[in-house]
Scaffold this motif. Structure first.
Motif, PDB file in Angstrom:
ATOM      1  N   UNK A  86       0.845  -1.193   0.000  1.00  0.00           N
ATOM      2  CA  UNK A  86       0.000   0.000   0.000  1.00  0.00           C
ATOM      3  C   UNK A  86       0.881   1.243   0.000  1.00  0.00           C
ATOM      4  N   UNK A  87       0.825   2.047  -1.078  1.00  0.00           N
ATOM      5  CA  UNK A  87       1.672   3.241  -1.133  1.00  0.00           C
ATOM      6  C   UNK A  87       1.074   4.452  -0.418  1.00  0.00           C
ATOM      7  N   UNK A  88      -0.143   4.309   0.128  1.00  0.00           N
ATOM      8  CA  UNK A  88      -0.872   5.453   0.684  1.00  0.00           C
ATOM      9  C   UNK A  88       0.008   6.287   1.611  1.00  0.00           C
ATOM     10  N   UNK A  89       0.077   7.585   1.312  1.00  0.00           N
ATOM     11  CA  UNK A  89       0.858   8.491   2.145  1.00  0.00           C
ATOM     12  C   UNK A  89       2.353   8.434   1.872  1.00  0.00           C
ATOM     13  N   UNK A  90       2.758   7.589   0.937  1.00  0.00           N
ATOM     14  CA  UNK A  90       4.182   7.428   0.661  1.00  0.00           C
ATOM     15  C   UNK A  90       4.691   8.379  -0.418  1.00  0.00           C
ATOM     16  N   UNK A  91       5.980   8.286  -0.677  1.00  0.00           N
ATOM     17  CA  UNK A  91       6.626   9.119  -1.687  1.00  0.00           C
ATOM     18  C   UNK A  91       6.280   8.632  -3.092  1.00  0.00           C
ATOM     19  N   UNK A  92       6.646   9.415  -4.091  1.00  0.00           N
ATOM     20  CA  UNK A  92       6.417   9.009  -5.469  1.00  0.00           C
ATOM     21  C   UNK A  92       7.153   7.689  -5.750  1.00  0.00           C
ATOM     22  N   UNK A  93       8.321   7.515  -5.169  1.00  0.00           N
ATOM     23  CA  UNK A  93       9.083   6.273  -5.344  1.00  0.00           C
ATOM     24  C   UNK A  93       8.292   5.071  -4.823  1.00  0.00           C
ATOM     25  N   UNK A  94       7.599   5.249  -3.703  1.00  0.00           N
ATOM     26  CA  UNK A  94       6.759   4.191  -3.135  1.00  0.00           C
ATOM     27  C   UNK A  94       5.645   3.828  -4.114  1.00  0.00           C
ATOM     28  N   UNK A  95       5.044   4.846  -4.725  1.00  0.00           N
ATOM     29  CA  UNK A  95       3.986   4.615  -5.717  1.00  0.00           C
ATOM     30  C   UNK A  95       4.540   3.930  -6.966  1.00  0.00           C
ATOM     31  N   UNK A  96       5.744   4.312  -7.372  1.00  0.00           N
ATOM     32  CA  UNK A  96       6.368   3.667  -8.544  1.00  0.00           C
ATOM     33  C   UNK A  96       6.591   2.183  -8.284  1.00  0.00           C
ATOM     34  N   UNK A  97       7.005   1.846  -7.062  1.00  0.00           N
ATOM     35  CA  UNK A  97       7.209   0.442  -6.703  1.00  0.00           C
ATOM     36  C   UNK A  97       5.890  -0.331  -6.807  1.00  0.00           C
ATOM     37  N   UNK A  98       4.819   0.250  -6.256  1.00  0.00           N
ATOM     38  CA  UNK A  98       3.500  -0.404  -6.314  1.00  0.00           C
ATOM     39  C   UNK A  98       3.032  -0.524  -7.759  1.00  0.00           C
ATOM     40  N   UNK A  99       3.248   0.522  -8.555  1.00  0.00           N
ATOM     41  CA  UNK A  99       2.869   0.494  -9.971  1.00  0.00           C
ATOM     42  C   UNK A  99       3.554  -0.673 -10.691  1.00  0.00           C
ATOM     43  N   UNK A 100       4.857  -0.816 -10.486  1.00  0.00           N
ATOM     44  CA  UNK A 100       5.614  -1.902 -11.142  1.00  0.00           C
ATOM     45  C   UNK A 100       5.088  -3.264 -10.703  1.00  0.00           C
ATOM     46  N   UNK A 101       4.785  -3.387  -9.417  1.00  0.00           N
ATOM     47  CA  UNK A 101       4.222  -4.625  -8.873  1.00  0.00           C
ATOM     48  C   UNK A 101       2.887  -4.927  -9.570  1.00  0.00           C
ATOM     49  N   UNK A 102       2.021  -3.926  -9.659  1.00  0.00           N
ATOM     50  CA  UNK A 102       0.705  -4.108 -10.287  1.00  0.00           C
ATOM     51  C   UNK A 102       0.842  -4.452 -11.761  1.00  0.00           C
ATOM     52  N   UNK A 103       1.728  -3.777 -12.455  1.00  0.00           N
ATOM     53  CA  UNK A 103       1.886  -4.024 -13.888  1.00  0.00           C
ATOM     54  C   UNK A 103       2.301  -5.478 -14.149  1.00  0.00           C
TER      55      UNK A 103
END
Length: 147
Positions: free
Chosen positions: A118-135
């Motif tokens: 869950x990237x909620x409240x995290x940095x853009x890097x945290x969201x990028x990690x979740x995005x890559x995982x989802x992709x």
């Protein structure tokens, strides 16, 4: 191949909208996709970092959060949750839906931690990690649906 896929997370502002946008972006024939949240406030935009990461990957999005309701559950023929606790909550609220509900990782036989981070409240890097995982996981979902 006809499928109606519903991605579910907590607030429907981070993981499930990103998953929805990624799958829609693939432009697959016969696949409809929506997302919802177990505890979503209806009408919220996706989080700024989620939108930025989608923009960085040239994925169009126009998201408003949706609270998970019987309508979405009944619409879907496959419900993919971001965590085991989301799957459990759906089983409690919508027992008829349990046979079509899986965690995203469970559906594609991904070993290890059953939850998508869950990237909620995290940095853009945290969201990028979740995005890559989802992709990566969504590519596996597509492969499984084609079989």
């Amino acid at each position: 191949m006809q499928h109606r896929i519903l991605f579910v997370c907590t607030g429907n502002t981070c993981r499930s909208p990103m998953a929805e946008a990624i799958l829609k972006h693939k432009g697959l024939e016969g696949i409809e996709v929506k997302s919802a949240g177990i505890y979503a406030a209806s009408g919220s935009e996706a989080s700024p970092n989620a939108k930025q990461v989608l923009d960085d990957n040239n994925i169009s999005h126009n998201h408003r959060s949706t609270l998970l309701s019987r309508d979405e559950v009944d619409w879907a023929d496959l419900i993919l949750t971001m965590t085991a606790s989301h799957k459990y909550a759906i089983g409690q609220q919508h027992p008829r839906a349990i046979e079509k509900t899986f965690t995203l990782k469970e559906y594609v036989d991904e070993p290890g931690d059953p939850d998508v981070s869950d990237p909620y409240g995290g940095s853009k890097t945290t969201y990028e990690y979740t995005y890559k995982q989802l992709e990566k996981l969504i590519d596996k979902v597509i492969e499984k649906l084609k079989q």
